[in-house]
Design a protein around this motif. Structure first.
Motif, mmCIF file in Angstrom:
data_model
loop_
_atom_site.group_PDB
_atom_site.id
_atom_site.type_symbol
_atom_site.label_atom_id
_atom_site.label_comp_id
_atom_site.label_asym_id
_atom_site.label_seq_id
_atom_site.Cartn_x
_atom_site.Cartn_y
_atom_site.Cartn_z
ATOM 1 N N ALA A 35 0.842 -1.204 0.000
ATOM 2 C CA ALA A 35 0.000 0.000 0.000
ATOM 3 C C ALA A 35 0.873 1.250 0.000
ATOM 4 C CB ALA A 35 -0.933 0.001 1.199
ATOM 5 N N ALA A 38 2.478 1.729 -3.516
ATOM 6 C CA ALA A 38 1.498 2.239 -4.475
ATOM 7 C C ALA A 38 1.259 3.726 -4.253
ATOM 8 C CB ALA A 38 0.188 1.462 -4.350
ATOM 9 N N HIS A 39 1.196 4.139 -3.007
ATOM 10 C CA HIS A 39 1.014 5.564 -2.697
ATOM 11 C C HIS A 39 2.223 6.381 -3.147
ATOM 12 C CE1 HIS A 39 0.237 9.296 -0.634
ATOM 13 N NE2 HIS A 39 1.299 9.139 0.129
ATOM 14 N N ASN A 42 2.646 6.989 -6.912
ATOM 15 C CA ASN A 42 1.557 7.692 -7.582
ATOM 16 C C ASN A 42 1.372 9.105 -7.042
ATOM 17 O OD1 ASN A 42 0.018 5.812 -9.603
ATOM 18 N ND2 ASN A 42 0.556 4.513 -7.870
ATOM 19 N N THR A 56 -0.435 0.634 -9.692
ATOM 20 C CA THR A 56 -1.571 1.539 -9.536
ATOM 21 C C THR A 56 -2.346 1.322 -8.234
ATOM 22 O OG1 THR A 56 -2.961 -0.001 -10.795
ATOM 23 C CG2 THR A 56 -1.863 1.769 -12.022
ATOM 24 N N ASP A 57 -2.129 0.168 -7.603
ATOM 25 C CA ASP A 57 -2.839 -0.131 -6.355
ATOM 26 C C ASP A 57 -2.032 -1.146 -5.554
ATOM 27 O OD1 ASP A 57 -3.218 -2.579 -7.662
ATOM 28 O OD2 ASP A 57 -5.301 -2.126 -8.208
ATOM 29 N N SER A 58 -2.540 -1.512 -4.397
ATOM 30 C CA SER A 58 -1.822 -2.426 -3.506
ATOM 31 C C SER A 58 -1.576 -3.786 -4.144
ATOM 32 C CB SER A 58 -2.598 -2.606 -2.190
ATOM 33 O OG SER A 58 -2.605 -1.416 -1.449
ATOM 34 N N ASP A 59 -2.556 -4.272 -4.913
ATOM 35 C CA ASP A 59 -2.404 -5.597 -5.505
ATOM 36 C C ASP A 59 -1.285 -5.617 -6.540
ATOM 37 O OD1 ASP A 59 -3.357 -8.364 -5.807
ATOM 38 O OD2 ASP A 59 -3.911 -7.716 -7.830
ATOM 39 N N SER A 60 -1.225 -4.610 -7.404
ATOM 40 C CA SER A 60 -0.145 -4.564 -8.398
ATOM 41 C C SER A 60 1.203 -4.333 -7.718
ATOM 42 C CB SER A 60 -0.417 -3.488 -9.442
ATOM 43 O OG SER A 60 -0.611 -2.224 -8.855
#
Length: 206
Positions: A35, A38-39, A42, A56-60
């Protein structure tokens, strides 16, 4: 607190301490770690300098850490999480993530003969010397524990803050080169003092 350098065990307590920081492994199974990445990647400041990534998000971010970063830990290099200590004797658990520091090196022919140092700090924590402190700490650890013989520093000719940080770390400017490993992009090239005069030894083209 454990200071074991074994990357195989991936101890969540492992830390490279510096006066104001803790440098630790990314643990993909810790939800806070992907997390945070990702932050960080971005923020408007990161995107303006580095462009948009697939994170782009936690999963990626978690998949990236599992597939790209964790394997590098077996070579005792890779991207590490940088935490700010709330006080000099703070433990890792008390500290707050503020960025990353990395020593990255691809396998030949998709890499050079020494890793390159990288760093990224959240905008609200920049201009306080944290990138310099983290980079120095990681390089010193890699030299001491893993015998890393040399380190490159690469940055865009237009990236003045990164150039200043590489100089503060103690790297020496070696000119402007087009780096085949990075799509022949033009880059400023820095090295640790004592590295070979002929950078072709490391696979860097003239």
């Amino acid at each position: 607190m454990s200071t074991s350098t074994s990357p195989i065990h991936m101890s969540p307590d492992f830390t490279i301490p510096t006066p104001r920081l803790h440098i630790s492994y990314f643990i993909p199974t810790n939800p806070a770690h992907p997390a945070f990445l990702a932050h960080l990647w971005n923020t408007p400041e990161y995107l303006a300098t580095n462009g948009k990534t697939s994170i782009t998000d936690s999963d990626s971010a978690r998949k990236f850490l599992e597939n790209r970063i964790i394997p590098l830990y077996t070579r005792r290099i890779g991207m590490m999480l940088v935490h700010l200590k709330p006080h000099p004797d703070a433990s890792l658990d008390e500290s707050t993530p503020i960025g990353t520091v990395s020593l990255m090196q691809g396998e030949p022919p998709n890499g050079y003969g020494a890793p390159d140092i990288g760093f990224c700090i959240l905008p609200e924590h920049q201009k306080q010397g944290y990138a310099t402190e983290a980079a120095k700490g990681f390089i010193e650890h890699a030299q001491r524990e893993s015998g890393v013989p040399g380190v490159f520093g690469f940055c865009s000719p237009h990236n003045v803050p990164s150039r200043k940080t590489l100089e503060k770390i103690g790297l020496e400017f070696r000119g402007v080169r087009k780096l085949r490993v990075f799509g022949n992009e033009e880059s400023l090239v820095f090295t640790l003092p004592g590295m070979e005069e002929d950078l072709g030894v490391y696979g860097v083209d003239p």
